[in-house]
Design a protein around this motif. Sequence first.
Motif, PDB file in Angstrom:
ATOM      1  N   GLU A   1     -57.263 -20.240  27.868  1.00  0.00           N
ATOM      2  CA  GLU A   1     -57.341 -21.396  27.880  1.00  0.00           C
ATOM      3  C   GLU A   1     -58.360 -22.327  27.807  1.00  0.00           C
ATOM      4  OE1 GLU A   1     -54.427 -22.396  28.328  1.00  0.00           O
ATOM      5  OE2 GLU A   1     -54.310 -24.516  29.126  1.00  0.00           O
TER       6      GLU A   1
ATOM      7  N   PHE B   1     -62.458 -16.243  42.268  1.00  0.00           N
ATOM      8  CA  PHE B   1     -62.410 -16.221  44.552  1.00  0.00           C
ATOM      9  C   PHE B   1     -61.400 -15.267  44.794  1.00  0.00           C
ATOM     10  CE2 PHE B   1     -60.720 -20.330  41.594  1.00  0.00           C
ATOM     11  CZ  PHE B   1     -62.039 -20.932  41.904  1.00  0.00           C
TER      12      PHE B   1
ATOM     13  N   TYR C   1     -49.574  -9.162  32.128  1.00  0.00           N
ATOM     14  CA  TYR C   1     -49.253 -10.227  32.652  1.00  0.00           C
ATOM     15  C   TYR C   1     -49.832  -9.531  33.955  1.00  0.00           C
ATOM     16  CZ  TYR C   1     -46.390 -13.127  30.099  1.00  0.00           C
ATOM     17  OH  TYR C   1     -45.716 -14.072  28.484  1.00  0.00           O
TER      18      TYR C   1
ATOM     19  N   ARG D   1     -62.339 -14.575  33.042  1.00  0.00           N
ATOM     20  CA  ARG D   1     -62.361 -15.170  32.383  1.00  0.00           C
ATOM     21  C   ARG D   1     -63.779 -17.141  32.614  1.00  0.00           C
ATOM     22  NH1 ARG D   1     -57.733 -18.288  36.027  1.00  0.00           N
ATOM     23  NH2 ARG D   1     -59.129 -17.832  37.382  1.00  0.00           N
ATOM     24  N   ALA D   2     -64.728 -16.892  33.878  1.00  0.00           N
ATOM     25  CA  ALA D   2     -65.137 -17.579  33.981  1.00  0.00           C
ATOM     26  C   ALA D   2     -66.502 -16.971  33.006  1.00  0.00           C
ATOM     27  CB  ALA D   2     -65.909 -16.754  35.902  1.00  0.00           C
TER      28      ALA D   2
ATOM     29  N   ASN E   1     -56.514 -15.339  41.575  1.00  0.00           N
ATOM     30  CA  ASN E   1     -56.235 -17.018  40.536  1.00  0.00           C
ATOM     31  C   ASN E   1     -56.054 -16.444  39.592  1.00  0.00           C
ATOM     32  OD1 ASN E   1     -55.811 -17.719  43.158  1.00  0.00           O
ATOM     33  ND2 ASN E   1     -57.736 -18.938  43.763  1.00  0.00           N
ATOM     34  N   LEU E   2     -55.308 -15.746  38.751  1.00  0.00           N
ATOM     35  CA  LEU E   2     -54.897 -15.674  37.471  1.00  0.00           C
ATOM     36  C   LEU E   2     -53.781 -16.767  37.472  1.00  0.00           C
ATOM     37  CD1 LEU E   2     -55.996 -12.046  36.692  1.00  0.00           C
ATOM     38  CD2 LEU E   2     -57.330 -14.485  36.409  1.00  0.00           C
ATOM     39  N   PHE E   3     -53.895 -17.313  36.323  1.00  0.00           N
ATOM     40  CA  PHE E   3     -52.908 -17.880  35.713  1.00  0.00           C
ATOM     41  C   PHE E   3     -51.126 -17.090  35.644  1.00  0.00           C
ATOM     42  CE2 PHE E   3     -56.292 -20.468  34.136  1.00  0.00           C
ATOM     43  CZ  PHE E   3     -56.149 -21.898  35.425  1.00  0.00           C
ATOM     44  N   PRO E   4     -50.767 -17.092  36.465  1.00  0.00           N
ATOM     45  CA  PRO E   4     -49.978 -15.988  36.738  1.00  0.00           C
ATOM     46  C   PRO E   4     -49.197 -15.968  35.393  1.00  0.00           C
ATOM     47  CG  PRO E   4     -48.922 -17.450  37.638  1.00  0.00           C
ATOM     48  CD  PRO E   4     -50.481 -17.365  37.607  1.00  0.00           C
ATOM     49  N   HIS E   5     -48.794 -17.173  34.666  1.00  0.00           N
ATOM     50  CA  HIS E   5     -47.487 -17.293  33.654  1.00  0.00           C
ATOM     51  C   HIS E   5     -48.219 -17.446  32.230  1.00  0.00           C
ATOM     52  CE1 HIS E   5     -49.802 -20.931  33.974  1.00  0.00           C
ATOM     53  NE2 HIS E   5     -49.218 -21.394  32.896  1.00  0.00           N
ATOM     54  N   MET E   6     -50.016 -16.158  31.873  1.00  0.00           N
ATOM     55  CA  MET E   6     -50.168 -16.432  30.487  1.00  0.00           C
ATOM     56  C   MET E   6     -50.353 -15.123  30.647  1.00  0.00           C
ATOM     57  SD  MET E   6     -52.730 -19.552  30.834  1.00  0.00           S
ATOM     58  CE  MET E   6     -52.284 -21.450  30.561  1.00  0.00           C
TER      59      MET E   6
ATOM     60  N   ARG F   1     -59.076 -14.332  46.112  1.00  0.00           N
ATOM     61  CA  ARG F   1     -57.341 -13.871  46.241  1.00  0.00           C
ATOM     62  C   ARG F   1     -57.109 -14.049  44.460  1.00  0.00           C
ATOM     63  NH1 ARG F   1     -54.873 -17.847  47.906  1.00  0.00           N
ATOM     64  NH2 ARG F   1     -52.792 -17.439  48.054  1.00  0.00           N
TER      65      ARG F   1
ATOM     66  N   ARG G   1     -49.454 -10.094  36.950  1.00  0.00           N
ATOM     67  CA  ARG G   1     -48.625  -9.088  37.940  1.00  0.00           C
ATOM     68  C   ARG G   1     -48.775  -7.839  37.896  1.00  0.00           C
ATOM     69  NH1 ARG G   1     -45.534 -12.352  41.749  1.00  0.00           N
ATOM     70  NH2 ARG G   1     -46.400 -14.731  41.101  1.00  0.00           N
TER      71      ARG G   1
ATOM     72  N   MET H   1     -66.338 -19.818  38.396  1.00  0.00           N
ATOM     73  CA  MET H   1     -66.208 -19.672  40.191  1.00  0.00           C
ATOM     74  C   MET H   1     -65.168 -18.140  40.090  1.00  0.00           C
ATOM     75  SD  MET H   1     -65.799 -22.170  43.362  1.00  0.00           S
ATOM     76  CE  MET H   1     -65.768 -20.973  44.510  1.00  0.00           C
TER      77      MET H   1
END
Lengths: 254, 318
Positions: free
Chosen positions: A114, A97, A147, A163-164, A101-106, A99, A149, A95
Amino acid sequence: MNAPMVKSEGVHKSFGSLQVLKGIDLEVQRGEVFCLVGPSGSGKSTFLRCINHLEKIDSGRLSVDGELVGYRQHGDKLYELKDRDAAKKRREIGMVFQRFNLFPHMTVMQNVIEAPIRVRGESADVARARAVRLLDRVGLSGKADAYPRQLSGGQQQRVAIARALAMEPKLMLFDEPTSALDPELVGEVLDVMRQLAVDGMTMIVVTHEMGFAREVGDSLVFMDDGIVVEKGHPRDVLTNPQHERTKAFLSKVL
Amino acid sequence: MTDHKHADAIKAVPVRHPWRWVATAVIVLLLAMFINMAVTNPNFEWNVIGEYLFSSKILEGVWATVWITIVAMLAGIVLGVVLSVMRLSPNPVLSNVASGYIWFFRGTPVLVQLIFWFNLAVLVPDISLGIPFGPTFVSWDTNSVITPFVAALLGLGLNEAAYMAEISRAGIQSVDEGQVEASSALGMSRTKTMRRIVLPQAMRVIIPPTGNEVISMLKTTSLVSVVAMPELLYQTQQIYARTYQTIPLLIVASIWYLFLTSLLTIGQFYIERHYGKGSTSTQAPTFLQRLRRNVFRFHSPPPTPPSSTLLDAHGGVR
Ligand SMILES: Nc1ncnc2c1ncn2[C@@H]1O[C@H](COP(=O)(O)OP(=O)(O)OP(=O)(O)O)[C@@H](O)[C@H]1O
Ligand SMILES: [Mg+2]
């Protein structure tokens, strides 16, 4: 096997007293790019979320790859799936999205490896090797250590696609993947999706990009107020809509 | 066009801050007066302070204080995070148990809880393991299980857990719902999503108030002197009860508390800096860099980061 990838029969969904889906009937064939369009609030996102069981449907039948979503059938009785079993089925559905929705701390690499490592139990080497290939495929091989950001919106969305894909899904759901992007970044994301379509991925795409729908889409469904108003080949629906509501909507977005 | 390399460097007289100099002068004056008083007033008994500052009893107390702070805080954090996850769970049994726990421990003074644990033997003379309403397998005398250290730990740790639960809940709720959605869509279970995706991001919101909790815990440990736990204040009291040098010994204790809380403040700074990664495009300055900047701020203010970075720093919080 020629059974449809997704089959929805009379799917209903309400939030409290608000009826969002009022009987959705449709079939998505294997390898098809299936576009879903409609005004805001018509229930497009909700329908996508039902397909990978992020929402539970109230009535009707919804199956992916011949298996019921969220339930197990035994005889003529239905049993609700446990959280863990529902999660297992979601692995096979990617899926993307609006926005990102990546994991910002990775980092980008960690985002992509992951789930393969934690969910499929792959070794880091195997996951990493695939991630390198996927990042290359979405044109971001140089960004593995960045990262989220530090990336533009278009780059972030391409990472989200990678990632998907890292879970090797059989179906990809896109929920307005370019709506949060600056106009000049839309193209790079659509290019990746176009390539994915060429490679034969089954995709359901909620989009307002009618150009993309016309060029890449195999079918198009116009949804309004929780029902399917019109469906057909994108070229036909877009150039020669049959229903007043479709006409009214298209005159606004085209 | 021009061959001036520095054509666009702005030359301007920086804003002067004359009142900062005046304020500094006043503060320095007041400090000097205070130090003068402290040095010349014989009641301070500086020689006594020097004599006891590193005495073995005091050092034992310092060590005990540090030790209880660490253990009680760890217990509080672990239990608090578990409670917050329970509280946010869709399972009504778990969430009600957590709410009840928080209600009880936040609603009673920690001093009362400490004394209560210490006197547990009055309520339940012995503690046994066995089948409920059935046979017991092992049994202990409560007084031998609840030593002052265990009473201190139970009192401080269980109480802290209630506060940490609220802090941790705020942290978990600050994480964008889209994160849980993306993680679930990848097939991650609820627990994995919590552990790998939500909690690490919640840390940024959880850590700063936790630092304050540690500092406050370090000072709250002084309460356990009432259950005869030989921590810093208890040891200090033991000495001045004998020598009547109350003020100098309280100063000894204060010096140690100040020293320890200062260490914690520095540690907190570095941990916050670490958890900020990925949230801002540039790293925050180190403690020393910041100190240096603050000292020299009289001349020119430190360069402010671009506003987008500032926004980013708080983007994840709300
Ligand atoms: N979790 C929820 N709880 C309550 N109402 C919801 C929830 N999710 C969606 N809705 C409501 O359901 C309706 C359909 O929402 P949905 O997001 O599916 O629309 P959409 O077609 O995707 O619209 P958009 O183009 O704005 O994304 C909206 O009125 C929305 O407010
Ligand atoms: Mg939507």
